[in-house]
Scaffold this active site. Structure first.
Site, short mmCIF file in Angstrom:
data_model
loop_
_atom_site.label_atom_id
_atom_site.label_comp_id
_atom_site.label_asym_id
_atom_site.label_seq_id
_atom_site.Cartn_x
_atom_site.Cartn_y
_atom_site.Cartn_z
N LYS A 11 -32.21 -32.35 8.93
CA LYS A 11 -31.95 -31.32 9.95
C LYS A 11 -33.24 -30.63 10.44
O LYS A 11 -34.31 -30.76 9.82
CB LYS A 11 -30.97 -30.29 9.37
CG LYS A 11 -29.57 -30.86 9.14
CD LYS A 11 -28.61 -29.78 8.66
CE LYS A 11 -27.20 -30.30 8.49
NZ LYS A 11 -26.25 -29.23 8.10
N TYR A 51 -20.25 -32.53 15.79
CA TYR A 51 -19.63 -31.48 14.97
C TYR A 51 -18.31 -31.00 15.56
O TYR A 51 -17.85 -29.90 15.22
CB TYR A 51 -20.60 -30.32 14.78
CG TYR A 51 -21.64 -30.56 13.70
CD1 TYR A 51 -21.26 -30.69 12.36
CD2 TYR A 51 -22.99 -30.66 14.00
CE1 TYR A 51 -22.20 -30.90 11.36
CE2 TYR A 51 -23.94 -30.87 13.00
CZ TYR A 51 -23.54 -30.99 11.68
OH TYR A 51 -24.45 -31.20 10.68
N ASN A 114 -29.55 -25.90 6.16
CA ASN A 114 -29.43 -26.48 4.82
C ASN A 114 -29.93 -27.92 4.72
O ASN A 114 -29.47 -28.71 3.91
CB ASN A 114 -28.00 -26.32 4.29
CG ASN A 114 -26.98 -27.03 5.15
OD1 ASN A 114 -27.33 -27.64 6.16
ND2 ASN A 114 -25.72 -26.99 4.75
N HIS A 117 -27.53 -33.33 6.41
CA HIS A 117 -26.11 -33.64 6.59
C HIS A 117 -25.82 -34.94 5.85
O HIS A 117 -26.67 -35.83 5.83
CB HIS A 117 -25.77 -33.84 8.08
CG HIS A 117 -24.44 -34.51 8.27
ND1 HIS A 117 -23.27 -33.79 8.30
CD2 HIS A 117 -24.09 -35.82 8.39
CE1 HIS A 117 -22.25 -34.63 8.43
NE2 HIS A 117 -22.72 -35.87 8.49
N GLU A 128 -19.58 -41.82 12.02
CA GLU A 128 -20.85 -41.13 12.28
C GLU A 128 -21.99 -42.14 12.50
O GLU A 128 -22.86 -41.92 13.35
CB GLU A 128 -21.16 -40.18 11.11
CG GLU A 128 -20.16 -39.02 11.06
CD GLU A 128 -20.32 -38.11 9.86
OE1 GLU A 128 -21.20 -38.37 8.99
OE2 GLU A 128 -19.57 -37.12 9.78
#
Ligand code: GDP
Length: 140
Positions: A11, A51, A114, A117, A128
């Site tokens: 990320k 998302y 964080n 993913h 995905e």
């Protein structure tokens, strides 16, 4: 146990801090192999689409803005029981709750920023992976 694939994103908080290699090393050390990888800057359409399941959550806008804020690295990982193995090395969503030695415990900044993913099921992994990669871009 069968060799399977999962989908991972390094990320923006990690690419911003030059941690692409550090994250990838932790994935590799956990027994996962990077069989596809590309650095992209997500569009709003991509972030909102990816998302979409979180659209009704209060943090959706923040999450989409974050994922578009800096480049990310999207990856396909392969290994024995890859979805579960990746979730294990990622650690809990909130780094404050993550076990020591996990990516989120060692590197993440907050529940939003964080660091990684990872798909939560084999079914979602397939969806995905197809969202970001053509079959010929995956070389196992
Ligand atoms: P994951 O599967 O562990 O990534 O967790 P979820 O599927 O529940 O959430 C998806 C992502 O939304 C997380 O990885 C965070 O980046 C973000 N997120 C989840 N909860 C929160 C929150 O309370 N606040 C913010 N800002 N982001 C959150």
């Amino acid at each position: 146990m069968a060799v399977t694939r999962t989908f991972s994103i390094i990320k923006p908080d990690a690419t911003r801090r030059n941690l692409t290699g550090a994250v990838t090393k932790m994935l590799e050390d956990a027994g996962l192999r990077v069989v596809a990888s590309k650095r992209i800057h997500m569009t709003r359409e991509q972030a909102e689409g990816f998302y979409g399941v979180h659209r009704e959550r209060p943090f959706f806008g923040e999450l989409v803005d974050f994922m578009m804020s800096e480049p990310v690295v999207v990856q396909v990982l392969e290994g024995e029981d890859a979805v579960a193995k990746n979730r294990e090395v990622m650690g809990a969503t909130n780094p404050a709750d993550a076990a020591s030695g996990t990516i989120r415990k060692e590197l993440a900044l907050s529940i939003g920023e964080n660091t990684v993913h990872g798909s939560d099921s084999e079914e979602n992994a397939a969806i995905e992976i197809a969202f970001f990669f053509k079959p010929e871009e995956i070389v196992g």
